[in-house]
Design an enzyme around this catalytic site. Sequence first.
Site, PDB file in Angstrom:
ATOM      1  CB  SER A 575      20.312  31.589 -35.164  1.00 34.31           C
ATOM      2  OG  SER A 575      21.658  30.850 -34.617  1.00 34.31           O
ATOM      3  CG  ASP A 650      26.475  36.957 -35.227  1.00 32.12           C
ATOM      4  OD1 ASP A 650      26.815  36.285 -34.343  1.00 32.12           O
ATOM      5  OD2 ASP A 650      25.521  36.694 -35.890  1.00 32.12           O
ATOM      6  CG  HIS A 682      23.597  35.164 -33.185  1.00 25.67           C
ATOM      7  ND1 HIS A 682      23.745  34.943 -34.400  1.00 25.67           N
ATOM      8  CD2 HIS A 682      22.701  34.234 -32.650  1.00 25.67           C
ATOM      9  CE1 HIS A 682      23.187  33.945 -34.920  1.00 25.67           C
ATOM     10  NE2 HIS A 682      22.657  33.358 -33.852  1.00 25.67           N
TER      11      HIS A 682
END
Length: 705
Positions: A575, A650, A682
């Site tokens: 991320s 995602d 995600h």
Amino acid sequence: MKKYFLFLLFSTFFVGIIDAQKDLTLKDAVSGQYRQFYPQHVFGFDWIKNTQKYSYLKQYQTLVVGEVGGEEKEVLHISDVNSALGVQFNYFAGIQWKDENTIVLKLGNQVVTYNLETKEGTKIELPEEAERATFDHQFENIAYTLDNNLYYTPVSEYHHLAVTSNEDLNIVSGREIARSEMGITQGIFWSPSGDKLAFYQKDESNVHDYPLLDINALPGELSSIKYPMAGQASEQAKLGIFSLESEQTIFISTQHGKENYITNVSWTPDEKYVMLAEVARSQKHMWLQKYNVDGTLAKTLFEEKSTTWVEPERPAHFPNKNSNDFVWVSERDGFDNLYYYSEDGTLKSQLTNNIFVLKDIVKADDGEVFFTATGEYPLNTLLYKVDLKGKQKLLTKEEGTHSLKINEDASYIFDQYSAHNVPNIALIRKSNGKEVKELIKAENTLEGYKVSEAEIKPIKSRDGVDLYTRMIKPHDFDATKKYPVLIYVYGGPHAQLITNSWLDGASLWMQWMANQGYIVFTLDNRGSGNRGVAFEHVIHRNLGVIEHKDQMDGVKYLSGLDYIDTNRIAVHGWSFGGYMTGTMMMKSPEVFKVGVAGGPVTDWKFYEAMYGERYMDTPEENKEGYEKTSLLNQAKNLKGDLLLIHGTSDPVVVMQHNLALVKKFIDLGIQVDFFPYPMHEHNVRGKDRVHLMTKVLDYIIENNQ
């Protein structure tokens, strides 16, 4: 600050591990961290209403009740509930106490009550697709969402009662708004008496429909989500107030901009008013608003402004049930502190003046506010209380990371905590912090395995700021050898990877990686959480710039150690950490030989408005910042081996980020590796996580020779 936090030499805690014989497999490390290696805990602890008794779950299937000054007793097995009510609960799901004899359980769409004295209860079944079920404070009614609308039903007998009935799917009621930023974790807010129901409603008509591919359908189908990218049209929020008696709803709209945010909703104790924070879309201006229950604005209580951002994350708290005077959390002076206001918005006093971070308000009642904060050592989570005269007291003298529950009259505190050398301790304290009963003192579950003690220490940045680091060495570490390095990075706002807790915030796979002959290193750079405004806001309009420089200070520190092979440094993150992995690989290509970027942001113009605009402003307002921080504009610098990973479904960092970067590398004629995780969002969770970490670590080992 205690010296052992600065130089964590081999403590007595690890004496039994140094000569351990068992190898920790990667599968065990990944899947076992929260299973067989998770230290003994008290699960499902709760205080029983109107008593000084408490309860917790034994293996999730047996309910244990104890008295503070007495013994504990197993009082109920889940099979007893199943037999009495004709349900099939495998465990005490979502258990809460309605009163001193009655529990409420919720599993899937089934809601039951059970009285321990009469051994009778009730059961209802919500619609199968019902979500966000939220009880009122008396457990008489339960509200829930179904598709885009909001409903409620009495707990005792199911009636499907509609609060909203919008056929337009762009009008969504009862759900979280603003993509769960600014402390938003729910969309349903019962009044204290349960007579009224406040709820978020958002109009997403102008928000782009972003397509996600569903490969489970035959043929594949597109499933759209609403995703407002930075600078684009966003949702328009309202707050509804529904009266159960009149069955009428009034709506509160923002006062200063249609796309402003509504957050931090609270009811006043007398239920005459609703308070909320209206935040400008720019997130540089906040108005604390007080509304009458008829929807009219009673008063703007005060405003806050900032040249970076304001980010209210906690609702008003009321330390006296008979007064609408309230406590507000603000970081206006550089750290979150408590401010005591009269109900008309007059500042009565500043209750705390701490130069450390307040984390959460645990309870506000009877003229006292209990709150968690780091204290002087930013890796801790401690419990404090302060009265309305500003007298503050630390209640948890033991340094570490404390999780707490306070009983109804604030006479007792349940405290469960861990620390660097403490796997887990659970105990009960008096309200003054004095320990009265120990429930658990966990043993080290890693005894007998080849694991090493993490070394935690601050290093100085190039400009003299303390940056905390964690280093994990091989179990058989030899200071005369040279070791390659894996830097694990996140680096983004609100996150803190290094904590004074069991395993120091690390994942067990890091211990496995260390035993493959690696030094595993992590640094919490500026911009990351729990360090205050000066440390966190310096990133404004330039995400990744200061963070990269701080990470390179960590590399400089490593380079000064004789046992580091500076020609074999790898980096991995997910991320924001994936973004930092790309940034470090491309801004310092001569330093990093290999990197694995999972779910990475690659250009902030692709990211959602609520988060992206807070830290970067809009692409129109900050063209230079967006261009400077885009990985697409740095891709030409890549020299090392790079593996890009993304979940194909995602909804947070949409796959456009990674595909745009891959396309850029193709245009540049640069070879990279790419691996998708089909239908994962995600994060890659469940059984596939072992596959993920095997993929990540094998890639690093194979390419970092």
